[in-house]
Design a protein around this motif. Structure first.
Motif, PDB file in Angstrom:
ATOM      1  N   PRO A   1      -8.005   3.719  -3.736  1.00 37.54           N
ATOM      2  CA  PRO A   1      -7.887   4.340  -2.405  1.00 37.54           C
ATOM      3  C   PRO A   1      -9.189   4.940  -1.878  1.00 37.54           C
ATOM      4  CG  PRO A   1      -7.079   5.846  -4.060  1.00 37.54           C
ATOM      5  CD  PRO A   1      -7.511   4.614  -4.801  1.00 37.54           C
ATOM      6  N   ALA A   2     -10.256   4.125  -1.779  1.00 34.10           N
ATOM      7  CA  ALA A   2     -11.490   4.632  -1.169  1.00 34.10           C
ATOM      8  C   ALA A   2     -11.277   4.807   0.332  1.00 34.10           C
ATOM      9  CB  ALA A   2     -12.638   3.661  -1.433  1.00 34.10           C
TER      10      ALA A   2
ATOM     11  N   VAL B   1       0.847  -1.194   0.000  1.00 34.06           N
ATOM     12  CA  VAL B   1       0.000   0.000   0.000  1.00 34.06           C
ATOM     13  C   VAL B   1       0.883   1.245   0.000  1.00 34.06           C
ATOM     14  CG1 VAL B   1      -1.723   1.280   1.305  1.00 34.06           C
ATOM     15  CG2 VAL B   1      -1.862  -1.202   1.178  1.00 34.06           C
ATOM     16  N   PRO B   2       0.593   2.217  -0.844  1.00 37.07           N
ATOM     17  CA  PRO B   2       1.390   3.453  -0.855  1.00 37.07           C
ATOM     18  C   PRO B   2       1.326   4.179   0.489  1.00 37.07           C
ATOM     19  CG  PRO B   2      -0.006   3.299  -2.806  1.00 37.07           C
ATOM     20  CD  PRO B   2      -0.433   2.204  -1.892  1.00 37.07           C
ATOM     21  N   GLU B   3       2.438   4.877   0.817  1.00 33.62           N
ATOM     22  CA  GLU B   3       2.517   5.592   2.085  1.00 33.62           C
ATOM     23  C   GLU B   3       1.440   6.652   2.211  1.00 33.62           C
ATOM     24  OE1 GLU B   3       4.257   5.347   4.731  1.00 33.62           O
ATOM     25  OE2 GLU B   3       5.677   3.763   4.203  1.00 33.62           O
ATOM     26  N   GLU B   4       1.059   7.257   1.067  1.00 31.05           N
ATOM     27  CA  GLU B   4       0.105   8.347   1.140  1.00 31.05           C
ATOM     28  C   GLU B   4      -1.305   7.886   1.526  1.00 31.05           C
ATOM     29  OE1 GLU B   4       0.779   7.323  -3.272  1.00 31.05           O
ATOM     30  OE2 GLU B   4       1.971   7.604  -1.448  1.00 31.05           O
ATOM     31  N   TYR B   5      -1.571   6.581   1.516  1.00 28.06           N
ATOM     32  CA  TYR B   5      -2.890   6.096   1.898  1.00 28.06           C
ATOM     33  C   TYR B   5      -2.974   6.015   3.415  1.00 28.06           C
ATOM     34  CZ  TYR B   5      -7.165   3.369   2.172  1.00 28.06           C
ATOM     35  OH  TYR B   5      -8.440   2.940   2.461  1.00 28.06           O
ATOM     36  N   GLY B   6      -3.154   7.128   4.044  1.00 27.86           N
ATOM     37  CA  GLY B   6      -3.415   7.195   5.478  1.00 27.86           C
ATOM     38  C   GLY B   6      -2.334   6.578   6.320  1.00 27.86           C
TER      39      GLY B   6
ATOM     40  N   ASP C   1      -2.178   0.895 -17.017  1.00 28.12           N
ATOM     41  CA  ASP C   1      -1.041   0.434 -16.218  1.00 28.12           C
ATOM     42  C   ASP C   1      -0.798   1.268 -14.976  1.00 28.12           C
ATOM     43  OD1 ASP C   1      -0.568  -1.524 -18.121  1.00 28.12           O
ATOM     44  OD2 ASP C   1       0.689  -0.194 -19.335  1.00 28.12           O
ATOM     45  N   ASP C   2      -1.565   2.316 -14.777  1.00 27.29           N
ATOM     46  CA  ASP C   2      -1.359   3.153 -13.606  1.00 27.29           C
ATOM     47  C   ASP C   2      -1.675   2.343 -12.340  1.00 27.29           C
ATOM     48  OD1 ASP C   2      -1.177   5.080 -11.686  1.00 27.29           O
ATOM     49  OD2 ASP C   2      -2.524   6.511 -12.651  1.00 27.29           O
ATOM     50  N   PRO C   3      -0.720   2.232 -11.382  1.00 24.23           N
ATOM     51  CA  PRO C   3      -0.973   1.440 -10.172  1.00 24.23           C
ATOM     52  C   PRO C   3      -2.017   2.050  -9.250  1.00 24.23           C
ATOM     53  CG  PRO C   3       1.124   2.578 -10.005  1.00 24.23           C
ATOM     54  CD  PRO C   3       0.656   2.794 -11.403  1.00 24.23           C
ATOM     55  N   GLN C   4      -2.332   3.334  -9.455  1.00 18.79           N
ATOM     56  CA  GLN C   4      -3.327   4.002  -8.603  1.00 18.79           C
ATOM     57  C   GLN C   4      -4.571   4.292  -9.443  1.00 18.79           C
ATOM     58  OE1 GLN C   4      -2.522   4.771  -5.372  1.00 18.79           O
ATOM     59  NE2 GLN C   4      -3.711   6.529  -4.705  1.00 18.79           N
ATOM     60  N   SER C   5      -5.736   3.760  -9.027  1.00 15.39           N
ATOM     61  CA  SER C   5      -6.973   3.974  -9.790  1.00 15.39           C
ATOM     62  C   SER C   5      -7.536   5.355  -9.495  1.00 15.39           C
ATOM     63  CB  SER C   5      -8.004   2.907  -9.419  1.00 15.39           C
ATOM     64  OG  SER C   5      -7.554   1.643  -9.822  1.00 15.39           O
ATOM     65  N   GLU C   6      -8.264   5.885 -10.482  1.00 15.90           N
ATOM     66  CA  GLU C   6      -8.869   7.200 -10.347  1.00 15.90           C
ATOM     67  C   GLU C   6     -10.386   7.066 -10.145  1.00 15.90           C
ATOM     68  OE1 GLU C   6      -7.945   9.507 -13.740  1.00 15.90           O
ATOM     69  OE2 GLU C   6      -5.763   9.357 -13.482  1.00 15.90           O
TER      70      GLU C   6
END
Length: 997
Positions: A228-229, A178-183, A262-267
């Motif tokens: 990232p909901a 999980v990316p650091e920016e996710y809480g 291919d973006d690992p983060q969904s929009e």
């Protein structure tokens, strides 16, 4: 020599019994009690319902039914079919998983449990690590993915239930990705949802309770995308093209996420709260399905504004500009959508919703989205069932007229056929047309086709229109007002609320030859109805029957009578009332019988009985049976609390009398014991040993409700002398009294003018004052008298009027035969003195041989307060067979039992279900169904790295049912020790619970 002859006779009688009698619980009719889980197999076209009691029930096309029961007393929380296979997996609330299969045996399929499994975590791990919260049956057909409360995902191979530890997805693996920016990598909580990518079986979406969703690659064992909901997650849906994910949340919102690329983060493309700016309830499930032309269908469960409509149970259906909130009357369990086309991937055709009290199917392809009528799973308890009445062998003309009247009531239903068509119904066509009539608390009588496996609704009669009630007939609850938001639409027929409890139907009697029907209710009302094919407007006038007959000192403390409408009422085609009798006091009607040939109806309450001529619309006879000391009978059904102390006092007095009597009895027996033993030894060689009998204490004449009328009976028999038969009326009471009246009917040509008269003829008082529950007259051959008009329609032979007739009086304690007309005791069969049980229900049945059509016997079908079924022979009143059927603690089930004329019966196993049983070896109605392995199987383009046995051979489209069963058997032999306790074979512990076995 006598002993050998007797032995041969006994052996022959035992063979005859085997040909005539046999006990089976055959099928359960109605809606499963307390459903808790729903599953569907598009390839098999089978629906599965799990219940809180651990039952699992499968339904396909009409008549295709299977039932299984888990050993564990635990609720079924999830049901999942393995894709394109005949296996399914159930999850119970004790965290155990169970594998079931439909296996062919002697040409029919059986639902068999073949394995069970419980996740085990590492030593010392908390229970949350292995507590299953989400299940995904992978499309490969070999894998189960199990999400847990601890956030882990376990991969298990099926059907052997073998955990593949190297493929497990641990919470640590996901957290590290999980990316650091996710809480700040906050706690993810439990696994809420598992979804497979529709276009790439290697990818699985894991949805966590806190909102984060991760797309995991099964090949590389790594996360390839994060969604990232931040709101609490309730449900996830992956769109069919694989490009988007929809998530629903606890705040009543749903979001659309783009996952292609291919973006690992969904929009997040869209976030919407469908029902406004005020706080809303959670959207617990979301489904989106495409259409060939136009926008997709969107289905949302829940999401209502919390303050205004938080108590509503709704599913919203949105398509183009149409938006409807389907409003159900009970809690939603789950729902799914059936689709058309090959592989069931075409247009959405039907929405199937399981709510707590019924199954509702919505036609999505017809304008207005009407409801499709269900051929099974009908909520029998849409209003509480208060009584039942079964009629066998309905003439075709009456059957068609009832069907025609019912069809006019069902014009609001969709014309589309039932969308679930799985399996083949191999049950033979029913040999006759049978009706089951149920009376309900709201004053309705419902007619059911009880001929076969499906209890199908035919027609509904409402009696409320005759009376003035609080309901407004102009109320339209099905449609919301125009412009209302949310756009509610009431669906379903479950409505447990009655406008007036006095409307409740207590007794029903239908004459299948004349089309006359009589029903009686809670407030002493008796309606006589006639079948009419056209609508009619008429006024129904009441005739009062004063059952107290001027007795002084009594004051009725119960409910008041129903007020009859004075203005004419329009009755639709069907059964229409033309006569009404109102008992005074307006007590519950406890007995009711119709004689359509004589145009008479007789009725009884706790105060007496009456005879009514419905051709001339006047009372013929009114007789009070009330005991002067019985004040309890004047209180009515709603004011019985005061009688508790009195009942307790009477019970203790009865116990004391029994103890004193028993002590005296033991003293006398001790003195005579030696003499009795010697006499018995001498007689044993020549006579049959009589069963030990217990002493039965006579009931006090001051007991409550001794005047309550339990049974009424019409008979053409000999009352005054043995050479002149005459019509008669017989009544039996709760105090052991039998009253007989001789009836004088005018000639047919004068029947409309000359009065019918009734004259007292006989009166019998049983010694122990046990309640009389049945009366029967046997003709000269010992056969029961035929039903009214049965001989006239050439459906029964004329009774023998040459030999002497017999009267059979059935009390709660014994069966006693009297001669007629002298009424002298002839023979008896004791029941209570032998085993302590009491008769609760009794009926007359014909038992045909299962080997030849030329032989059969009449008998009494009997249900006792112990829940046991007996068959008693006629005319000899000898006990033939005995079977345990209902738990003795199930008082409501025993009270609801109704027998048929051919040795079958029904009783309520829950408020919404009838259990059907058969005492006949010949007449058995049970499901016989075959479900074959689907020919269409998953695509061969499967993940190359899928482990251990996910072979192309298992998924080969040419495999047949035998190969599948052999493969399952082989897997069980290899893996049985991993999923069964103590190494016990799965097949040894499996249960076959389909088809009534």
């Amino acid at each position: 020599m006598k002993r050998f002859r007797r032995h041969g006779q006994e052996s022959q009688r035992e063979r005859i019994k085997q040909e005539l009698y046999g006990f089976n619980k055959t099928v359960e009719h109605g809606f499963p009690h307390q459903p808790s889980a729903l599953g569907f197999s598009p390839s098999l076209q089978l629906l599965a319902i799990g219940t809180r009691s651990g039952a699992i029930k499968l339904y396909g096309g009409p008549g295709v039914e299977f039932m299984g029961l888990h050993d564990e007393n635990a609720a079924v929380t999830q049901v999942h079919f393995l894709p394109h296979q005949v296996e399914l997996v159930t999850l119970l609330d004790d965290n155990s998983l169970h594998m079931w299969t439909l296996r062919a045996h002697h040409g029919v399929s059986e639902l068999l449990e073949i394995g069970r499994f419980t996740l085990t975590g590492p030593p010392g791990a908390p229970p949350s690590v292995t507590c299953v919260t989400a299940v995904l049956a992978h499309s490969s057909g070999d894998l189960l993915l199990l999400g847990t409360e601890g956030g882990h995902v376990f991969v298990v191979k099926v059907p052997g239930f073998r955990e593949l530890e190297e493929r497990n997805i641990s919470l640590e693996k996901v957290t590290n990705s999980v990316p650091e920016e996710y809480g700040g990598r906050r706690i993810l909580e439990h696994v809420e949802s598992l979804q497979e990518n529709p276009v790439n079986q290697r990818q699985v979406l894991i949805g966590y309770g806190r909102g984060l969703m991760v797309i995991w690659d099964l090949d590389s064992q790594s996360a390839i995308k994060h969604i990232p909901a931040t709101q609490q997650l309730e449900s996830v849906w992956w769109t069919e093209d694989g490009g988007h994910v929809l998530s629903s949340h606890s705040d009543g919102s749903y979001c659309r996420w783009k996952v292609a690329g291919d973006d690992p983060q969904s929009e997040q493309e869209k976030s919407e709260v469908p029902y406004g700016h005020f706080p809303c309830k959670a959207i617990s499930k979301i489904i989106q399905l495409p259409t060939e032309q136009g926008p997709p269908f969107l289905f949302l469960s829940g999401g209502m504004p919390r303050a205004s409509y938080g108590d509503r149970h709704c599913i919203s259906v949105i398509h183009s500009k149409t938006h409807v909130a389907l409003d159900f009357t009970s809690r939603i369990i789950d729902f799914f959508v059936i689709r058309d086309g090959p592989g069931h991937t075409g247009e959405p055709s039907a929405l199937v919703v399981l709510v707590e009290e019924e199954l509702v199917v919505i036609d999505l392809q017809t304008e207005g989205w009407p409801v499709i009528q269900t051929p099974y799973l009908v909520p029998l308890h849409c209003s509480a069932i208060t009584c039942s009445h079964h009629v066998s062998a309905i003439p075709l003309k009456l059957w068609e007229r009832v069907l025609s009247a019912g069809a006019l009531q069902n014009t609001h239903y969709s014309k589309k056929p039932w969308p679930m068509t799985g399996g083949q119904n191999l049950a033979p066509d029913p040999p006759q047309r049978d009706l089951l009539l149920t009376g309900h608390e709201d004053g309705t009588v419902r007619f059911w086709d009880a001929s076969g496996v499906c209890l199908y609704p035919m027609y509904k009669l409402s009696t409320a229109g005759v009376f003035l009630t609080d309901s407004d007939p102009n109320d339209n609850l099905n449609q919301g007002t125009e412009g209302e938001w949310p756009p509610f639409r009431k669906v379903g027929c479950f409505d447990p609320y009655s406008d007036d409890p006095r409307l409740g139907i207590q007794k029903i009697h239908l004459c299948k030859y004349s089309g006359y029907l009589t029903v009686a209710g809670t407030a002493g009302q008796i309606l006589v109805l006639e079948l009419n094919d056209e609508a009619a407007e008429q006024t129904v006038e009441a005739t009062v029957a004063d059952l107290l007959q001027g007795q002084e000192g009594f004051r009725w403390k119960g409910h008041t009578r129903l007020e009859v409408r004075e203005e004419p009422v329009t009755f639709p085609p069907g059964f229409q009332p033309f006569a009404l009798v109102q008992c005074q006091p307006p007590a519950v009607v406890t007995a009711l019988t119709l004689h359509s040939e004589w145009k008479l109806v007789t009725f009884g309450t706790s105060h007496g009985f009456g005879l009514y001529d419905y051709q001339q619309k006047n009372n013929v006879l009114v007789r009070c049976t009330l005991n002067p000391s019985d004040q309890l009978a004047m209180e009515g059904p709603l004011s019985r609390v005061k009688s508790i102390k009195k009942s307790l006092r009477q019970s203790f007095r009865r116990i004391r009398r029994s103890r004193v009597s028993l002590r005296k009895h033991h003293v006398n027996n001790a003195a005579k014991l030696q003499q009795a033993n010697a006499r018995l030894e001498a007689e044993l060689a020549e006579m049959e040993l009589a069963p030990v009998q217990r002493k039965i204490e006579p009931r006090s004449p001051d007991d409550s409700f001794t005047g309550l009328v339990r049974t009424l009976y019409f008979a053409d028999t000999f009352l005054s002398d043995s050479s002149h038969n005459t019509p008669s009326l017989w009544a039996g009471t709760n105090g052991g009294s039998v009253f007989a009246y001789q009836l004088r009917l005018p000639p047919v040509e004068c029947r409309g003018e000359d009065p019918v008269t009734a004259h007292p003829a006989k009166e019998i008082q049983l010694m122990h004052r046990a309640p009389v529950v049945g009366i029967l007259v046997l003709d000269g051959h010992g056969s029961p008298l035929p039903e009214p008009l049965e001989v006239a329609h050439d459906l029964a032979r004329s009774p023998d009027m040459q030999g002497s007739h017999s009267l059979l009086v059935i009390s709660e304690e014994q069966f006693k035969v009297f001669t007629l007309p002298k009424v002298s005791a002839k023979m008896k069969l004791k029941l209570t003195a032998i085993d302590g049980s009491r008769v609760r229900r009794v009926g007359v049945a014909w038992f045909g041989s299962n080997r030849t059509d030329d032989y059969g016997e009449s008998g009494l079908t009997v249900l006792t307060n112990q829940g046991d079924l007996h068959v008693v022979s006629l005319p000899g009143v000898k006990l033939q067979v005995q079977y345990p059927c209902i738990r003795r603690e199930d008082v409501s089930g025993i009270a609801s039992c109704v027998f048929t004329k051919h040795g079958q019966g029904f009783y309520l196993i829950s408020p919404s279900e009838f259990e059907r049983f058969s005492l006949s070896a010949r007449c058995v109605v049970e499901p016989r169904s075959l479900v074959e392995v689907p020919s269409q199987t998953p695509s061969a383009t499967l993940p190359r790295a899928l482990p251990d046995g996910a072979s192309v051979e298992r998924r080969n489209s040419t495999r047949d049912g035998v190969a599948v069963l052999q493969e399952i058997q082989k897997s069980l032999e290899v893996d049985q020790t991993t999923f069964l306790e103590n190494g016990t074979s799965a097949l040894a512990r499996g249960k076959v619970l389909s088809n009534g076995d």
